[in-house]
Scaffold this active site. Structure first.
Site, PDB file in Angstrom:
ATOM      1  N   ARG A  27      -0.580  34.941 -97.242  1.00 42.02           N
ATOM      2  CA  ARG A  27      -1.720  35.860 -97.333  1.00 42.02           C
ATOM      3  C   ARG A  27      -1.780  36.794 -96.132  1.00 42.02           C
ATOM      4  NH1 ARG A  27      -5.942  31.493 -98.637  1.00 42.02           N
ATOM      5  NH2 ARG A  27      -5.421  30.828-100.755  1.00 42.02           N
ATOM      6  N   ARG A  31      -7.963  39.850 -96.212  1.00 41.35           N
ATOM      7  CA  ARG A  31      -9.284  40.285 -95.757  1.00 41.35           C
ATOM      8  C   ARG A  31      -9.500  40.202 -94.251  1.00 41.35           C
ATOM      9  NH1 ARG A  31     -13.055  36.695 -99.376  1.00 41.35           N
ATOM     10  NH2 ARG A  31     -11.198  35.375 -99.354  1.00 41.35           N
ATOM     11  N   ARG A  40      -9.301  47.814-100.273  1.00 38.84           N
ATOM     12  CA  ARG A  40      -9.963  47.003-101.305  1.00 38.84           C
ATOM     13  C   ARG A  40     -11.228  47.694-101.788  1.00 38.84           C
ATOM     14  NH1 ARG A  40     -12.755  45.065-104.413  1.00 38.84           N
ATOM     15  NH2 ARG A  40     -13.174  42.906-104.972  1.00 38.84           N
ATOM     16  N   ASP A  77      -1.319  38.484-107.341  1.00 33.43           N
ATOM     17  CA  ASP A  77      -2.101  37.270-107.519  1.00 33.43           C
ATOM     18  C   ASP A  77      -1.282  36.276-108.337  1.00 33.43           C
ATOM     19  OD1 ASP A  77      -5.053  36.241-107.145  1.00 33.43           O
ATOM     20  OD2 ASP A  77      -4.427  35.614-109.146  1.00 33.43           O
ATOM     21  N   TYR A 154      -5.940  26.489-113.879  1.00 31.38           N
ATOM     22  CA  TYR A 154      -6.892  27.584-114.058  1.00 31.38           C
ATOM     23  C   TYR A 154      -7.071  27.918-115.536  1.00 31.38           C
ATOM     24  CZ  TYR A 154      -6.683  28.506-109.029  1.00 31.38           C
ATOM     25  OH  TYR A 154      -6.765  28.407-107.650  1.00 31.38           O
TER      26      TYR A 154
END
Length: 355
Positions: A27, A31, A40, A77, A154
Site C-alpha cells: 500500500r 492515504r 482521490r 484493488d 468477500y
C-alpha cells in the site's frame, strides 16, 4: 524494451547477488500521502480512481517521487475480479468494500465461470501498460491479485468479516461447491495476472489476506491448493525475462514450508514470524519478503530505524530478502518515517551483500 536502471528487487526475488537489500511497501500508494488524497478527491470515489488508467498511474508513481523505493506496484484493488463478475462492488463510508449481489446459494456459485480479463478488466491492463511506460525502466512494476479464498470471503459475506462464518460454512457443508468456486476464481486470477504480465508487469504477487483464518486442513485444501492452481498457469517468461511470483498469506506462519513448495519464487511474511527463523525453515528454497510490523511506522523515527536494522540483522548475509512491512501501511503514518525506513534499509544492509 527499456533496460531497467534498478533491478535489485527482481534479482533478490531470484536469489541473485545484490548490492543492498531492496525495499518496497505494501500500500505504498495510499492515504498517508497528501498528494494521494488530492488525487482521490479529484477522482470523486475510489472505483473511479482505480478504473481510470491515468489516475491509477499517477498514484502508483507518487511514492517513487518521494522515496528511493526499489519497485512500483500497480494501484488497483483486490476485488476487481468479483466486481467484473457482476457482484457490484462499492465502498461504503466507514465500512470498506461491499457487494450489491453477494453469493447467497450454491446455485449462485454454479453460475460463475472463469473471467476473461480482456473485457471488463481492460482498464487494469491499460493502467499497467501506462505505468510501465511512465516508469521508463526506473524500477520494476509489480502486478497483483487477491487469492481465491480471500476473494471468496468477500463474495460470500458481502463485504469484510471478522468471523467469515458464511464463507467457512461453505467449506464445511458444501465442499464440492467450494472447490468449484476456488477453481473458477483460480482460473480467473491466473488469466488476470497473465494479462498484467503481457501488459508489462515484471513480477506478480498473490495476496491471501484471510488465509490465516482457516484451519490447517482447509488452508491446504482450499486456499493453498487454489494458489498452486494459479501458479501452475502463470506465464513465467516475458520478452526473455523471468517473471518472479510472490505469495503472501497473512497469518500463515505455520505453513511456510507448504507455501515454499508451491513453485513460487518468494514467500511474504507477516510480522508474527521471525525472519531469521523463517530463513532457516525455507530460505534456501525461496526468497523471503517482509516483515516489519506496520504499527512500528507510527512510532518515532529512531524506533523505525532500530526495528528495521533488527530485521536485517536477523535475516543476515546474502541475497534473497526483499524488505517490506508485514502488511499494508496504515493511513496515519508520517511520510518522513517512510523515508527514514527506506534509507536505513539501504544503508544498513550493504554490509550483508558482496557483489
Amino acid at each position: 524494451m527499456t533496460t531497467l536502471k534498478n533491478d535489485r528487487f527482481l534479482r533478490a526475488l531470484l536469489k541473485q547477488p545484490v548490492d543492498r537489500t531492496p525495499i518496497w511497501i505494501m500500500r505504498q500508494a495510499g492515504r498517508y500521502l497528501p498528494e494521494y488524497r488530492e488525487v482521490r478527491e479529484q477522482a470523486g470515489d475510489f472505483m473511479t480512481l482505480c478504473s481510470t488508467p491515468e489516475l491509477a498511474c499517477e498514484v502508483t508513481l507518487q511514492p517513487l517521487r518521494r522515496f528511493d523505493l526499489d519497485a512500483a506496484i500497480l494501484f488497483s484493488d483486490i476485488l476487481t475480479i468479483p466486481d467484473a463478475m457482476g457482484l457490484g462492488l462499492y465502498f461504503a463510508e466507514g465500512e470498506g468494500p461491499r457487494f450489491e449481489s453477494p453469493l447467497q446459494s450454491v446455485a449462485d456459485i454454479n453460475k460463475l465461470g472463469a473471467l476473461d480479463p480482456s473485457d471488463k478488466l481492460k482498464y487494469v491492463t491499460d493502467a499497467v501498460a501506462l505505468i510501465r511506460r511512465e516508469l521508463d525502466g526506473k524500477v520494476p512494476l509489480i502486478g497483483f491479485s487477491g487469492s481465491p479464498w480471500t476473494l471468496a470471503t468477500y463474495m460470500i459475506e458481502g463485504g469484510g468479516s471478522k468471523t467469515f462464518a458464511r464463507a467457512k460454512a461453505l467449506l464445511f457443508e458444501q465442499a464440492e461447491a467450494a472447490h468449484h468456486l476456488m477453481n473458477v476464481l483460480a482460473d480467473s486470477v491466473a488469466a488476470y495476472l497473465n494479462a498484467q504480465i503481457a501488459a508489462g508487469a515484471q513480477a506478480v504477487m498473490i495476496f491471501d489476506s484471510w488465509g490465516g483464518a482457516l484451519s490447517q486442513a482447509h488452508y491446504h485444501a482450499f486456499s493453498l491448493a487454489s494458489m498452486q492452481r494459479i501458479v501452475d498457469q502463470l506465464k513465467r517468461k516475458q520478452d526473455g525475462e523471468t517473471i518472479p511470483v510472490i505469495i503472501f498469506t497473512k497469518g500463515g506462519g505455520n505453513w511456510l514450508e507448504s507455501m515454499a513448495d508451491a513453485g513460487v519464487d518468494a514467500v511474504g511474511l507477516d510480522w508474527t514470524v521471525d525472519i531469521g527463523a523463517a530463513r532457516q525453515r525455507i530460505g534456501d528454497k525461496v526468497a523471503l519478503q517482509g516483515n516489519l510490523d506496520p504499527a512500528v511506522m507510527a512510532a518515532s523515527t529512531e524506533t523505525v530505524e532500530r526495528e528495521a536494522r533488527s530485521i536485517l540483522d536477523s535475516y543476515g548475509a546474502g541475497s534473497g530478502h526483499v524488505f517490506n512491512l508485514g502488511h499494508g501501511i496504515t493511513p496515519n503514518i508520517k511520510p518522513e518515517n517512510v523515508e527514514a525506513l527506506v534509507n536505513v534499509v539501504h544503508s544498513h544492509s550493504e554490509q550483508y551483500h558482496q557483489v
